[in-house]
Write an enzyme that holds these catalytic residues in place. Structure first.
Site, short mmCIF file in Angstrom:
data_model
loop_
_atom_site.label_atom_id
_atom_site.label_comp_id
_atom_site.label_asym_id
_atom_site.label_seq_id
_atom_site.Cartn_x
_atom_site.Cartn_y
_atom_site.Cartn_z
N LYS A 50 9.89 -34.54 -23.09
CA LYS A 50 10.16 -33.21 -23.63
C LYS A 50 10.99 -33.34 -24.92
O LYS A 50 11.32 -34.45 -25.32
CB LYS A 50 10.91 -32.37 -22.59
CG LYS A 50 10.46 -32.59 -21.15
CD LYS A 50 9.05 -32.12 -20.84
CE LYS A 50 8.66 -32.64 -19.47
NZ LYS A 50 7.73 -31.89 -18.73
C1 LIG Z 1 7.81 -32.11 -17.10
C2 LIG Z 1 7.57 -30.89 -16.37
C3 LIG Z 1 8.20 -30.62 -15.14
C4 LIG Z 1 9.07 -31.63 -14.44
O1 LIG Z 1 10.21 -31.99 -15.18
P1 LIG Z 1 11.16 -33.17 -14.63
O2 LIG Z 1 12.42 -32.99 -15.42
O3 LIG Z 1 10.46 -34.46 -14.94
O4 LIG Z 1 11.35 -32.96 -13.18
C5 LIG Z 1 7.98 -29.40 -14.54
N1 LIG Z 1 7.16 -28.49 -15.07
C6 LIG Z 1 6.51 -28.71 -16.24
C7 LIG Z 1 5.62 -27.65 -16.80
C8 LIG Z 1 6.68 -29.93 -16.91
O5 LIG Z 1 6.00 -30.16 -18.04
#
Ligand SMILES: *Cc1c(COP(=O)(O)O)cnc(C)c1O
Length: 378
Positions: A183
């Site tokens: 992200k």
């Molecule tokens: C990456 C992601 C998650 C999970 O995030 P983590 O921090 O890895 O648990 C949940 N929802 C969406 C839409 C994502 O892209």
């Protein structure tokens, strides 16, 4: 042989190293003052009233469902077109995920796709800002609010995206964020809940540390700590001060990261506009994307299909990715898939791919990617 181009790279520098060194020298590495500062600065940037740091977006979503009182017997509408965590968290609290389709332009749920699958037992919707494209929250809430259905915004990908002039998540009762390196902001692993409700924020703070009556920070600060009680079933979802120190530096970088990503996305969009058979993700009319995932749909009329284009990119040293997954095709959820109503999800999952976008991507490297898009056959 030219150097490999990654699909994503975090932007970390000396400032993060220095911030980490300070935490280590302070002797306080677990959840403490830096987590508290990260929460208040994150809330300010995202225009949220309260922020509660946790270990990931997955645990943020899980806790959000608990504090909102969602549990066994409840139906929760989710997009199948999302990372698996969006669906898994519904099962964690014993509720039933119901898959809704998405809009082909944004990749997001809409009021109509939710209405098509809503049941009398539906008590919540998890609306994702997929790949950073803001979900049309007002249109969804116009349908769900009168029915008393909660909208939990999964803003895992959304830091730096805007919806009707404000940060995404600002218009949600409760939202969840991710700091995974895939992200825009990263703390290695990490997550955040933001909410307009003080009671939900308090309960989330409590549950993230075993529902202890006295917080660990308060206990460690006192010479003779008060006896604690574990008031209900809690969890260890605590972020560390090491992570928060990195997060604070990353938060300061967010405007620069978003500006750079939007520049790169604009260059791709301009090039792709002239390539028949390719369609690039774009801003919706009501907001702006941070282009966390810059996806392209390979349509009829392009010289090869999605997998052919992926192979051509790989042969040129470019690490692209298959588009966003469809949860209903994974073994734990196959039985839940309703035939026919996930047509757009399947089309996007099968025909899209994600191109490299990251802060440090040079124009020359991006031109290498664009050259393959123009002539996938070499
Ligand atoms: C990456 C992601 C998650 C999970 O995030 P983590 O921090 O890895 O648990 C949940 N929802 C969406 C839409 C994502 O892209």
């Amino acid at each position: 042989m030219s150097e490999r181009i990654n699909v994503m790279l975090p932007w970390l520098g000396e400032e993060e190293s220095k911030a980490l060194a300070e935490v280590i020298e302070s002797g306080w590495v677990a959840q403490g003052p830096r987590v508290a500062r990260f929460e208040s600065e994150f809330a300010a940037v995202m225009q949220a009233e309260h922020a509660v740091a946790v270990t990931s977006c997955t645990t943020a979503l899980h806790l959000a469902l608990i504090v909102a009182g969602i549990g066994p017997g409840d139906d929760v509408v989710v997009p199948s077109f999302s990372f698996i965590a969006t669906t898994n968290v519904v099962r964690y609290v014993g509720a039933n995920p119901i898959f809704a389709d998405v809009d082909a332009a944004t990749g997001n749920l809409t009021a109509d796709t939710i209405e098509a699958v809503r049941t009398p037992a539906t008590r919540a919707v998890i609306a994702v800002d997929q790949g950073g494209v803001p979900v049309d929250l007002d249109a969804i809430r116009a349908v769900t609010d009168p029915l008393g259905i909660l909208v939990l915004e999964d803003a895992a990908c959304g830091a730096g995206s805007t919806y009707r002039g404000r940060p995404v998540g600002a218009g949600a009762e409760i939202a969840a964020w991710s700091f995974h390196p895939r992200k825009l902001l990263t703390t290695g692993e990490g997550g955040m809940i933001t909410t307009s409700r003080a009671d939900w924020a308090d309960r989330a703070r409590h549950l993230r540390e075993h529902a202890m009556s006295v917080s660990a920070a308060d206990r460690h600060r006192s010479v003779l700590p008060p006896a604690e009680e574990y008031v209900e079933l809690g969890y260890n979802f605590r972020m560390t001060d090491l992570q928060a120190a990195v997060g604070l530096v990353q938060l300061g970088r967010l405007p620069a990261i978003v500006t750079r990503r939007r520049e790169i996305a604009g260059r791709y969009q301009a090039a792709i506009a002239d390539i028949p058979g390719l369609r690039a993700v774009a801003d919706p009319e009501y907001g702006t994307s941070n282009f966390q995932s810059f996806w392209v749909e390979v349509e009829a009329g392009y010289p090869t299909d999605r997998d052919g284009l992926l192979a051509a990119l790989a042969a040129a040293g470019v690490s692209a990715r298959r588009g966003i997954m469809a949860a209903h095709r994974q073994p734990p959820y196959r039985e839940l898939a309703r035939s026919g109503c996930l047509a757009v999800t399947e089309r996007l999952t099968d025909h899209t791919l994600i191109l490299p976008v990251y802060h440090q991507l040079s124009a020359a490297d991006q031109d290498r990617v664009i050259a393959v898009l123009r002539r996938p056959a070499g």
